[in-house]
Write an enzyme that holds these catalytic residues in place. Structure first.
Site, PDB file in Angstrom:
ATOM      1  N   HIS A 143      29.650  24.400  11.902  1.00  0.00           N
ATOM      2  CA  HIS A 143      28.910  24.913  10.738  1.00  0.00           C
ATOM      3  C   HIS A 143      27.838  23.909  10.345  1.00  0.00           C
ATOM      4  CE1 HIS A 143      28.093  26.929   6.946  1.00  0.00           C
ATOM      5  NE2 HIS A 143      28.053  25.731   6.408  1.00  0.00           N
ATOM      6  N   LYS A 184      35.236  29.956   3.555  1.00  0.00           N
ATOM      7  CA  LYS A 184      34.725  30.970   4.497  1.00  0.00           C
ATOM      8  C   LYS A 184      35.006  30.565   5.941  1.00  0.00           C
ATOM      9  CE  LYS A 184      30.884  30.845   2.191  1.00  0.00           C
ATOM     10  NZ  LYS A 184      29.584  30.919   1.561  1.00  0.00           N
ATOM     11  N   ASP A 229      34.325  34.036  -3.308  1.00  0.00           N
ATOM     12  CA  ASP A 229      33.082  33.265  -3.181  1.00  0.00           C
ATOM     13  C   ASP A 229      31.868  34.113  -3.539  1.00  0.00           C
ATOM     14  OD1 ASP A 229      31.650  30.808  -2.368  1.00  0.00           O
ATOM     15  OD2 ASP A 229      30.771  32.140  -0.890  1.00  0.00           O
ATOM     16  N   SER A 264      33.296  26.468  -1.291  1.00  0.00           N
ATOM     17  CA  SER A 264      32.556  27.672  -0.924  1.00  0.00           C
ATOM     18  C   SER A 264      32.379  27.744   0.596  1.00  0.00           C
ATOM     19  CB  SER A 264      31.194  27.651  -1.637  1.00  0.00           C
ATOM     20  OG  SER A 264      30.348  28.636  -1.134  1.00  0.00           O
ATOM     21  N   ARG A 310      27.206  30.905  -9.829  1.00  0.00           N
ATOM     22  CA  ARG A 310      26.626  29.551  -9.689  1.00  0.00           C
ATOM     23  C   ARG A 310      25.107  29.636  -9.573  1.00  0.00           C
ATOM     24  NH1 ARG A 310      29.284  27.582  -4.577  1.00  0.00           N
ATOM     25  NH2 ARG A 310      27.932  25.778  -4.811  1.00  0.00           N
TER      26      ARG A 310
HETATM   27  N1  URA Z   1      26.416  27.515   1.431  1.00  0.00           N
HETATM   28  C1  URA Z   1      27.536  28.108   0.971  1.00  0.00           C
HETATM   29  O1  URA Z   1      28.123  28.945   1.636  1.00  0.00           O
HETATM   30  N2  URA Z   1      27.995  27.752  -0.244  1.00  0.00           N
HETATM   31  C2  URA Z   1      27.392  26.821  -1.018  1.00  0.00           C
HETATM   32  O2  URA Z   1      27.876  26.537  -2.090  1.00  0.00           O
HETATM   33  C3  URA Z   1      26.216  26.215  -0.527  1.00  0.00           C
HETATM   34  C4  URA Z   1      25.741  26.581   0.705  1.00  0.00           C
END
Ligand code: URA
Length: 453
Positions: free
Chosen positions: A84, A189, A163, A185, A170
């Protein structure tokens, strides 16, 4: 005992630690719409201002991960690994590392995102391949993985629903840029894909979301900590995003650049992309137990790349997900922008500085990214760089070529790029591609070094 969001807001606001059950109450409440948005937003601001403990970050990640469906790769019988990146300009490493890791005998369930702000999106790039389907169910993803070993898809509706709500709040309350909220976050995922191993490419420098090295290091260490606590072998590389990675930034042109490298075609202007891809793939292979060190993994990754096995796997994945690969043999011919413009140097010297965030905005405004989430993106818009940082240039020489659908789209990107590319008198000192490596073994030292709660 009944929980009340207002009590939890007060606790976090006062710097007290929440229990895992209290954190789960908030994450579940967000996912099922059981807690009003104003209370969730107030808690997010309290967490933003006070920070969270490592145990709270861990609990939030786990609760968010289990707020919806999760993928179980264990029936595939192989080590599941992913990479990632925290977002970059011209970053197409996924198209190289994922098939290389699959060719090494691992499975790569890669759940990717779209263009965000000034950074490009893996899904938008893949969708420039006619017919390629990014929206697969988890069952379909498992079928592709069983056949090919890699599947790059978008998030399903029901993956980490907490999220979706928390990120939206946010975004609306200016609480995005907290490492304590970014780590859960991203990690929730990634961990919802059931990974056994994860390699994080945390960008630092002028094109990164976290431009200061100490912030990027703390976020990287926090994500390694979170991954390891959940039983996923995790390593993070802090990498240089002071200029676009490789030669191209856009959608199809990034796929075309990756295809060239997969086919063994090299160019001095994208050696950084090739090297970073091999190092990241090397770490995936090492974590997956196929090599005894990350260095040995990099060596194996290069052998795979040179053998053509990764190109074969990437092509097979695209075809299995409905994509038309007839253009893969001559990808440059499929690059058909409506309009092209050249940007030339107005003085001689060395490329001394690149404001890579501004380059990213230029690419977005050429049409490769979106201003609003519902906007379409152009498959052929983007940018070709003809020089890298430190390169020598004569007045009048080509710096970059801009691609768009229409001529009238060039004005703003051209101004942005003129300001973003600075030519100076001196050659530059070397700026390493890999700035730091954070692993299970050394993560504590980075967490302790940070001046955070
Ligand atoms: N990418 C995400 O998936 N979450 C974040 O908080 C920032 C970047």
């Amino acid at each position: 005992m009944t929980m009340h969001a207002v009590d939890l807001i007060r606790k976090t606001r006062g710097g007290q630690e929440l229990t895992p059950d209290e954190i789960a109450f908030l994450a579940q409440g967000a996912a099922i719409d059981a807690i009003p948005e104003e209370q969730l937003a107030a808690w997010l601001m309290a967490a933003f201002l006070q920070g969270l403990s490592l145990a709270e970050v861990d609990a939030l990640t786990t609760a968010m991960k289990f707020s919806g469906e999760v993928f179980d790769p264990s029936p595939l019988g192989k080590f599941a690994v992913d990479k990632h990146s925290t977002g970059g300009v011209g970053d197409k490493t996924s198209f190289l590392v994922a098939p290389i890791a699959a060719a090494a005998g691992l499975v790569v369930p890669m759940i990717s995102g779209r263009a965000l702000g000034h950074t490009g999106g893996t899904l938008d790039k893949l969708e420039s391949i006619p017919g390629y389907r990014t929206q697969l169910s988890l069952v379909e993803m498992e079928q592709v993985l069983a056949k090919v070993g890699v599947s790059i898809v978008g998030q399903t509706e029901n993956l980490v629903p907490a999220d979706r709500v928390l990120y939206m709040l946010r975004d609306r309350t200016s609480t995005v840029d907290s490492p304590f909220l970014i780590a859960p976050s991203i990690m929730s995922k990634k961990l919802a894909a059931g990974l056994n191993g994860l390699v994080l490419d945390v960008k630092t420098g002028s094109g990164a979301f976290m431009q200061r090295k100490e912030d990027a290091l703390f976020l990287a260490a926090l994500m390694v900590e979170t991954g390891e606590r959940s039983g996923t072998r995790t390593a993070a590389l802090l990498t240089n995003m002071n200029q676009p990675l490789g030669r191209f930034a856009g959608n199809w042109i990034e796929i075309a650049e990756a295809l060239d490298l997969l086919a063994g075609k090299r160019n001095p202007l994208n050696e950084d992309l090739r090297e970073l891809s091999l190092i990241l793939a090397g770490w995936m292979i090492f974590l997956g137990g196929v090599a005894t060190s990350a260095k040995a993994g990099r060596h194996r990754a290069e052998e795979i790349l040179q053998s053509g096995a990764a190109l074969k796997i990437f092509t097979e994945m695209v075809e299995t997900q409905g994509g038309d690969t007839s253009s893969f043999a001559a990808p440059e011919k499929f690059h058909q922008p409506g309009a092209t413009k050249e940007l030339r140097a107005d003085r001689s010297g060395y490329l001394a500085q690149v404001d890579c965030t501004q380059v990213g905005w230029a690419v977005q405004r050429l049409g490769a990214g979106r201003a609003r989430s519902e906007d379409p993106v152009s498959a052929h818009a983007g940018l070709e760089m003809h020089i890298k940082l430190g390169g020598k240039v004569q007045a009048g020489e080509l710096l970059c070529t801009l691609f768009a659908d229409r001529d009238e789209q060039f004005a703003e990107p051209e101004t942005l790029l003129r300001d973003a590319l600075v030519i100076g008198d001196e050659p530059l000192p070397d700026d390493p591609l890999i700035q730091e490596i954070i692993t299970a073994e050394n993560r504590k030292q980075y967490l302790e070094a940070a001046n955070h709660p």
